[in-house]
Design a protein around this motif. Structure first.
Motif, PDB file in Angstrom:
ATOM      1  N   SER A 184       0.849  -1.204   0.000  1.00 43.57           N
ATOM      2  CA  SER A 184       0.000   0.000   0.000  1.00 43.57           C
ATOM      3  C   SER A 184       0.875   1.241   0.000  1.00 43.57           C
ATOM      4  O   SER A 184       1.923   1.266   0.647  1.00 43.57           O
ATOM      5  CB  SER A 184      -0.837   0.069   1.277  1.00 43.57           C
ATOM      6  OG  SER A 184      -1.470  -1.144   1.519  1.00 43.57           O
ATOM      7  N   ASP A 185       0.388   2.284  -0.666  1.00 49.01           N
ATOM      8  CA  ASP A 185       1.040   3.588  -0.551  1.00 49.01           C
ATOM      9  C   ASP A 185       0.938   4.097   0.876  1.00 49.01           C
ATOM     10  O   ASP A 185      -0.005   3.758   1.599  1.00 49.01           O
ATOM     11  CB  ASP A 185       0.334   4.602  -1.459  1.00 49.01           C
ATOM     12  CG  ASP A 185       0.846   4.548  -2.894  1.00 49.01           C
ATOM     13  OD1 ASP A 185       1.943   3.993  -3.114  1.00 49.01           O
ATOM     14  OD2 ASP A 185       0.142   5.061  -3.784  1.00 49.01           O
ATOM     15  N   VAL A 186       1.893   4.916   1.242  1.00 42.91           N
ATOM     16  CA  VAL A 186       1.859   5.570   2.550  1.00 42.91           C
ATOM     17  C   VAL A 186       1.622   7.075   2.361  1.00 42.91           C
ATOM     18  O   VAL A 186       0.778   7.680   3.034  1.00 42.91           O
ATOM     19  CB  VAL A 186       3.179   5.305   3.319  1.00 42.91           C
ATOM     20  CG1 VAL A 186       3.238   6.127   4.599  1.00 42.91           C
ATOM     21  CG2 VAL A 186       3.308   3.811   3.643  1.00 42.91           C
ATOM     22  N   ALA A 187       2.352   7.655   1.422  1.00 44.46           N
ATOM     23  CA  ALA A 187       2.239   9.101   1.185  1.00 44.46           C
ATOM     24  C   ALA A 187       0.798   9.472   0.864  1.00 44.46           C
ATOM     25  O   ALA A 187       0.118   8.774   0.101  1.00 44.46           O
ATOM     26  CB  ALA A 187       3.147   9.506   0.033  1.00 44.46           C
ATOM     27  N   GLY A 188       0.339  10.540   1.476  1.00 37.20           N
ATOM     28  CA  GLY A 188      -1.007  11.033   1.189  1.00 37.20           C
ATOM     29  C   GLY A 188      -2.118  10.307   1.928  1.00 37.20           C
ATOM     30  O   GLY A 188      -3.271  10.721   1.889  1.00 37.20           O
ATOM     31  N   LYS A 189      -1.782   9.228   2.625  1.00 33.61           N
ATOM     32  CA  LYS A 189      -2.813   8.474   3.360  1.00 33.61           C
ATOM     33  C   LYS A 189      -3.086   9.127   4.723  1.00 33.61           C
ATOM     34  O   LYS A 189      -2.396  10.062   5.143  1.00 33.61           O
ATOM     35  CB  LYS A 189      -2.345   7.030   3.571  1.00 33.61           C
ATOM     36  CG  LYS A 189      -2.212   6.224   2.283  1.00 33.61           C
ATOM     37  CD  LYS A 189      -3.561   5.773   1.771  1.00 33.61           C
ATOM     38  CE  LYS A 189      -3.453   4.914   0.518  1.00 33.61           C
ATOM     39  NZ  LYS A 189      -2.878   3.593   0.763  1.00 33.61           N
ATOM     40  N   THR A 190      -4.071   8.582   5.423  1.00 35.13           N
ATOM     41  CA  THR A 190      -4.459   9.132   6.726  1.00 35.13           C
ATOM     42  C   THR A 190      -3.953   8.229   7.843  1.00 35.13           C
ATOM     43  O   THR A 190      -4.183   7.017   7.815  1.00 35.13           O
ATOM     44  CB  THR A 190      -6.000   9.240   6.809  1.00 35.13           C
ATOM     45  OG1 THR A 190      -6.419  10.154   5.783  1.00 35.13           O
ATOM     46  CG2 THR A 190      -6.457   9.744   8.161  1.00 35.13           C
ATOM     47  N   ILE A 191      -3.270   8.858   8.790  1.00 33.18           N
ATOM     48  CA  ILE A 191      -2.855   8.104   9.980  1.00 33.18           C
ATOM     49  C   ILE A 191      -3.693   8.564  11.170  1.00 33.18           C
ATOM     50  O   ILE A 191      -3.948   9.765  11.334  1.00 33.18           O
ATOM     51  CB  ILE A 191      -1.337   8.270  10.275  1.00 33.18           C
ATOM     52  CG1 ILE A 191      -0.910   7.363  11.449  1.00 33.18           C
ATOM     53  CG2 ILE A 191      -0.958   9.726  10.548  1.00 33.18           C
ATOM     54  CD1 ILE A 191       0.593   7.281  11.669  1.00 33.18           C
ATOM     55  N   GLY A 192      -4.139   7.605  11.967  1.00 37.02           N
ATOM     56  CA  GLY A 192      -4.868   7.922  13.196  1.00 37.02           C
ATOM     57  C   GLY A 192      -3.977   7.554  14.370  1.00 37.02           C
ATOM     58  O   GLY A 192      -3.528   6.413  14.472  1.00 37.02           O
ATOM     59  N   ILE A 193      -3.710   8.513  15.213  1.00 39.43           N
ATOM     60  CA  ILE A 193      -2.793   8.269  16.336  1.00 39.43           C
ATOM     61  C   ILE A 193      -3.616   8.222  17.625  1.00 39.43           C
ATOM     62  O   ILE A 193      -4.283   9.189  17.993  1.00 39.43           O
ATOM     63  CB  ILE A 193      -1.693   9.351  16.380  1.00 39.43           C
ATOM     64  CG1 ILE A 193      -0.925   9.330  15.042  1.00 39.43           C
ATOM     65  CG2 ILE A 193      -0.752   9.124  17.555  1.00 39.43           C
ATOM     66  CD1 ILE A 193       0.173  10.373  14.919  1.00 39.43           C
ATOM     67  N   PHE A 194      -3.576   7.066  18.271  1.00 41.02           N
ATOM     68  CA  PHE A 194      -4.361   6.831  19.483  1.00 41.02           C
ATOM     69  C   PHE A 194      -3.473   7.160  20.681  1.00 41.02           C
ATOM     70  O   PHE A 194      -2.614   6.376  21.060  1.00 41.02           O
ATOM     71  CB  PHE A 194      -4.811   5.362  19.493  1.00 41.02           C
ATOM     72  CG  PHE A 194      -5.640   4.943  20.673  1.00 41.02           C
ATOM     73  CD1 PHE A 194      -6.999   5.232  20.729  1.00 41.02           C
ATOM     74  CD2 PHE A 194      -5.075   4.234  21.722  1.00 41.02           C
ATOM     75  CE1 PHE A 194      -7.775   4.835  21.815  1.00 41.02           C
ATOM     76  CE2 PHE A 194      -5.842   3.828  22.814  1.00 41.02           C
ATOM     77  CZ  PHE A 194      -7.186   4.131  22.853  1.00 41.02           C
ATOM     78  N   GLY A 195      -3.650   8.364  21.222  1.00 45.50           N
ATOM     79  CA  GLY A 195      -2.780   8.829  22.319  1.00 45.50           C
ATOM     80  C   GLY A 195      -1.753   9.784  21.756  1.00 45.50           C
ATOM     81  O   GLY A 195      -0.843   9.375  21.037  1.00 45.50           O
ATOM     82  N   PHE A 196      -1.930  11.083  22.054  1.00 47.43           N
ATOM     83  CA  PHE A 196      -1.089  12.095  21.404  1.00 47.43           C
ATOM     84  C   PHE A 196      -0.136  12.728  22.411  1.00 47.43           C
ATOM     85  O   PHE A 196      -0.003  13.944  22.514  1.00 47.43           O
ATOM     86  CB  PHE A 196      -1.999  13.144  20.752  1.00 47.43           C
ATOM     87  CG  PHE A 196      -1.444  13.743  19.481  1.00 47.43           C
ATOM     88  CD1 PHE A 196      -1.017  12.941  18.445  1.00 47.43           C
ATOM     89  CD2 PHE A 196      -1.377  15.125  19.324  1.00 47.43           C
ATOM     90  CE1 PHE A 196      -0.519  13.490  17.268  1.00 47.43           C
ATOM     91  CE2 PHE A 196      -0.890  15.686  18.153  1.00 47.43           C
ATOM     92  CZ  PHE A 196      -0.464  14.874  17.123  1.00 47.43           C
ATOM     93  N   GLY A 197       0.523  11.874  23.176  1.00 47.57           N
ATOM     94  CA  GLY A 197       1.556  12.345  24.104  1.00 47.57           C
ATOM     95  C   GLY A 197       2.856  12.540  23.347  1.00 47.57           C
ATOM     96  O   GLY A 197       2.855  12.718  22.128  1.00 47.57           O
ATOM     97  N   ARG A 198       3.953  12.471  24.074  1.00 50.69           N
ATOM     98  CA  ARG A 198       5.263  12.727  23.452  1.00 50.69           C
ATOM     99  C   ARG A 198       5.515  11.790  22.272  1.00 50.69           C
ATOM    100  O   ARG A 198       5.931  12.218  21.202  1.00 50.69           O
ATOM    101  CB  ARG A 198       6.389  12.536  24.492  1.00 50.69           C
ATOM    102  CG  ARG A 198       6.464  13.618  25.528  1.00 50.69           C
ATOM    103  CD  ARG A 198       7.435  13.230  26.638  1.00 50.69           C
ATOM    104  NE  ARG A 198       6.903  12.111  27.388  1.00 50.69           N
ATOM    105  CZ  ARG A 198       6.567  12.159  28.678  1.00 50.69           C
ATOM    106  NH1 ARG A 198       6.771  13.255  29.369  1.00 50.69           N
ATOM    107  NH2 ARG A 198       6.074  11.110  29.284  1.00 50.69           N
TER     108      ARG A 198
END
Ligand code: GLV
Ligand code: GLV
Length: 314
Positions: A139-153
């Motif tokens: 799968s392509d990575v560029a331009g895709k959507t990442i969801g980050i669960f927990g936005f600490g350091r």
């Protein structure tokens, strides 16, 4: 003064402890709870690993204990509430492992997207017979959507990397952050819109097994899940089922629900990458973590002050 090291530390760090007048009780890195209780009886401090359960029973059997220095950023292995009630400092190792852990999260993300371990096995098995248009498609990575669960350091450090890959960044976190172009969303939206989901939350009562079949079914069938945080954020049996049934596409795991046990079904799948809890495992980072543990213990036992990386208050 005595400090139990449940595992050997880099030799320089152990020497610095001794030079500052602290005697060490040496553990072997695989201590059972009973062995920790026995060895910590007369200790003023403990430097422990995330695999060591420092619960109320351990704390109570060490009457002189003043500091518990966890050789990790996560400290869900320690009964912090109980330690606090006894005015025992609990410390962790933040900041120094942020980049190493985010690097591993991104390595797993890219490796899943481009099927690197599978491709390596394929080549070694002699299956590569020359370039083909339909071979090892990922799968392509560029331009895709990442969801980050927990936005600490660590979550924010993953976002920085994602930004370099021109990704849209979504996150869930109790706090709203003004960071890059990251968008705060609710959990359901994160599940629905993300092509990649990276777990970067510390484990607490509220998020245990936040990911079960119900959540996998809401994710895209092409979604890739990466966990470098804590295994108990996921119901691993459900994950094995979701990967087997291709309810989601792939997963990159560094941590496990019943660590060090790993679900046997996961080991049989090609669409999962399994790593041995190595987020902070670089030479530089592990040394810095050990040094923080050393400083924390010295602060409490010698300098008689609250350590910088203390996580509890009273
Ligand atoms: C590793 O998992 C840590 O919490 O440092
Ligand atoms: C691939 O190797 C290409 O040249 O497109």
């Amino acid at each position: 003064m005595k400090v139990l090291l449940t595992s050997p530390l880099p030799i320089d760090v152990e020497n610095k402890l001794k030079v500052s007048g602290i005697e060490t009780i040496a553990g072997n890195g695989r201590m059972t709870k009973q062995e920790i209780i026995e060895s910590a009886k007369n200790a003023d401090g403990i430097i422990c690993l995330l695999r060591d359960s420092i619960d109320a029973e351990v704390i109570d059997s060490s009457p002189g204990l003043k500091v518990i220095a966890n050789y990790a950023v996560g400290f869900d292995n320690i009964d912090v509430k109980h330690a606090t009630s006894k005015k025992i400092f609990v410390t962790n190792t933040p900041d120094v492992l942020t980049d190493a852990t985010a690097d591993l999260a991104f390595s797993l993300l890219l490796s899943c997207a481009r099927r690197i371990p599978e491709a390596d096995r394929y080549v070694r098995q002699g299956k590569f017979k020359g370039w083909r248009p339909d071979e090892m498609l990922g799968s392509d990575v560029a331009g895709k959507t990442i969801g980050i669960f927990g936005f600490g350091r660590i979550g924010r450090a993953v976002a920085k990397r994602a930004s370099g890959f021109s990704m849209r960044i979504l996150y869930t976190d109790p706090k709203e952050w003004d960071f890059l172009d990251a968008e705060q969303v609710d959990f359901e939206t994160l599940l629905k819109l993300s092509d990649f989901i990276s777990l970067n939350a510390s484990l607490d009562k509220s998020n245990q097994r936040a990911f079960t079949m119900r959540e996998f079914e809401k994710m895209k069938r092409s979604a890739i899940l990466v966990n470098t945080a804590r295994g108990k954020l996921i119901n691993e049996e459900d994950l094995a089922e979701a990967l087997e049934q291709k309810i989601i596409q792939a997963a990159g795991l560094d941590v496990y629900e019943f660590e060090p046990e790993i679900n046997e079904r996961l080991k049989r799948l090609d669409n999962v990458i399994l790593a041995p809890h190595m987020g902070s495992a670089t030479v530089e980072t592990r040394l810095k973590m050990a040094e923080i543990c050393l400083e924390s213990v010295k602060d409490v036992l010698i300098n008689k002050r609250r350590p910088d990386s203390c996580v509890n208050f009273w």
